[in-house]
Design a protein around this motif. Structure first.
Motif, mmCIF file in Angstrom:
data_model
loop_
_atom_site.group_PDB
_atom_site.id
_atom_site.type_symbol
_atom_site.label_atom_id
_atom_site.label_comp_id
_atom_site.label_asym_id
_atom_site.label_seq_id
_atom_site.Cartn_x
_atom_site.Cartn_y
_atom_site.Cartn_z
ATOM 1 N N ALA A 63 0.823 -1.204 0.000
ATOM 2 C CA ALA A 63 0.000 0.000 0.000
ATOM 3 C C ALA A 63 0.860 1.260 0.000
ATOM 4 C CB ALA A 63 -0.937 0.000 1.211
ATOM 5 N N ILE A 64 1.949 1.259 0.738
ATOM 6 C CA ILE A 64 2.833 2.425 0.755
ATOM 7 C C ILE A 64 3.442 2.638 -0.620
ATOM 8 C CG2 ILE A 64 5.002 3.354 1.668
ATOM 9 C CD1 ILE A 64 4.280 1.959 4.337
ATOM 10 N N LEU A 65 3.950 1.578 -1.230
ATOM 11 C CA LEU A 65 4.535 1.708 -2.570
ATOM 12 C C LEU A 65 3.480 2.189 -3.568
ATOM 13 C CD1 LEU A 65 6.930 1.207 -4.576
ATOM 14 C CD2 LEU A 65 5.804 -0.959 -5.034
ATOM 15 N N GLY A 66 2.318 1.604 -3.531
ATOM 16 C CA GLY A 66 1.248 2.003 -4.451
ATOM 17 C C GLY A 66 0.793 3.428 -4.215
ATOM 18 N N ALA A 67 0.729 3.849 -2.958
ATOM 19 C CA ALA A 67 0.315 5.219 -2.653
ATOM 20 C C ALA A 67 1.355 6.227 -3.128
ATOM 21 C CB ALA A 67 0.067 5.368 -1.153
ATOM 22 N N VAL A 68 2.634 5.892 -2.986
ATOM 23 C CA VAL A 68 3.688 6.780 -3.496
ATOM 24 C C VAL A 68 3.576 6.899 -5.015
ATOM 25 C CG1 VAL A 68 6.188 7.002 -3.816
ATOM 26 C CG2 VAL A 68 5.276 6.450 -1.565
ATOM 27 N N ILE A 69 3.345 5.779 -5.678
ATOM 28 C CA ILE A 69 3.164 5.801 -7.142
ATOM 29 C C ILE A 69 1.949 6.647 -7.500
ATOM 30 C CG2 ILE A 69 2.578 4.387 -9.149
ATOM 31 C CD1 ILE A 69 4.277 2.137 -7.846
ATOM 32 N N LEU A 70 0.845 6.482 -6.785
ATOM 33 C CA LEU A 70 -0.373 7.246 -7.044
ATOM 34 C C LEU A 70 -0.143 8.742 -6.860
ATOM 35 C CD1 LEU A 70 -3.448 7.313 -7.588
ATOM 36 C CD2 LEU A 70 -3.758 7.050 -5.123
ATOM 37 N N ILE A 71 0.513 9.133 -5.775
ATOM 38 C CA ILE A 71 0.778 10.546 -5.514
ATOM 39 C C ILE A 71 1.696 11.115 -6.592
ATOM 40 C CG2 ILE A 71 1.893 12.161 -3.913
ATOM 41 C CD1 ILE A 71 0.869 10.299 -1.642
ATOM 42 N N PHE A 72 2.676 10.340 -7.019
ATOM 43 C CA PHE A 72 3.584 10.787 -8.069
ATOM 44 C C PHE A 72 2.827 11.031 -9.379
ATOM 45 C CE2 PHE A 72 6.413 9.759 -11.640
ATOM 46 C CZ PHE A 72 7.362 10.757 -11.478
ATOM 47 N N ILE A 73 1.964 10.095 -9.759
ATOM 48 C CA ILE A 73 1.207 10.230 -11.011
ATOM 49 C C ILE A 73 0.241 11.407 -10.937
ATOM 50 C CG2 ILE A 73 -0.539 9.118 -12.453
ATOM 51 C CD1 ILE A 73 0.886 6.451 -11.851
ATOM 52 N N VAL A 74 -0.440 11.575 -9.807
ATOM 53 C CA VAL A 74 -1.351 12.699 -9.655
ATOM 54 C C VAL A 74 -0.574 14.023 -9.692
ATOM 55 C CG1 VAL A 74 -2.908 13.855 -8.017
ATOM 56 C CG2 VAL A 74 -3.133 11.414 -8.431
ATOM 57 N N GLY A 75 0.622 14.034 -9.111
ATOM 58 C CA GLY A 75 1.464 15.229 -9.148
ATOM 59 C C GLY A 75 1.885 15.607 -10.544
ATOM 60 N N LEU A 76 2.068 14.623 -11.414
ATOM 61 C CA LEU A 76 2.413 14.914 -12.801
ATOM 62 C C LEU A 76 1.282 15.629 -13.530
ATOM 63 C CD1 LEU A 76 4.206 11.616 -13.925
ATOM 64 C CD2 LEU A 76 5.250 13.829 -13.431
ATOM 65 N N PHE A 77 0.046 15.247 -13.224
ATOM 66 C CA PHE A 77 -1.104 15.855 -13.879
ATOM 67 C C PHE A 77 -1.474 17.220 -13.300
ATOM 68 C CE2 PHE A 77 -1.904 11.380 -15.078
ATOM 69 C CZ PHE A 77 -1.979 11.559 -16.446
ATOM 70 N N LYS A 78 -1.064 17.497 -12.066
ATOM 71 C CA LYS A 78 -1.388 18.775 -11.432
ATOM 72 C C LYS A 78 -0.518 19.908 -11.949
ATOM 73 C CE LYS A 78 -3.125 18.806 -7.143
ATOM 74 N NZ LYS A 78 -3.023 18.786 -5.680
ATOM 75 N N ARG A 79 0.605 19.587 -12.558
ATOM 76 C CA ARG A 79 1.523 20.640 -13.020
ATOM 77 C C ARG A 79 1.061 21.262 -14.264
ATOM 78 N NH1 ARG A 79 7.218 17.717 -11.661
ATOM 79 N NH2 ARG A 79 6.797 17.580 -9.472
#
Length: 79
Positions: A63-79
């Motif tokens: 879950a931690i690894l998946g959540a980090v991946i999720l936050i990273f991907i969402v951060g890419l779209f927020k820029r």
């Protein structure tokens, strides 16, 4: 796995991932959502790589690894 334990693991995983990526959590509900979605992403990624974790500790790690991946991907779209 019991739903309450799964949500608790999701909240902890979301909080840890939030602290690892941006320096803070997302609130209780946000941490739970990120952690639960992250658990599914982490399970998929680990399964794709041929790893399998059992129990609460394995679920937390995935879950931690998946959540980090999720936050990273969402951060890419927020820029």
């Amino acid at each position: 796995m019991n739903l309450v334990i799964f949500l608790l693991i999701g909240a902890v995983a979301g909080w840890i991932a939030g602290n690892l990526t941006k320096g803070g959590g997302f609130g209780l509900i946000g941490n739970m959502a990120i952690g639960v979605i992250g658990a599914f992403i982490g399970k998929f990624v680990f399964g794709f790589l041929g790893f399998s974790f059992a129990g609460a500790v394995g679920t937390l790690m995935a879950a931690i690894l998946g959540a980090v991946i999720l936050i990273f991907i969402v951060g890419l779209f927020k820029r």
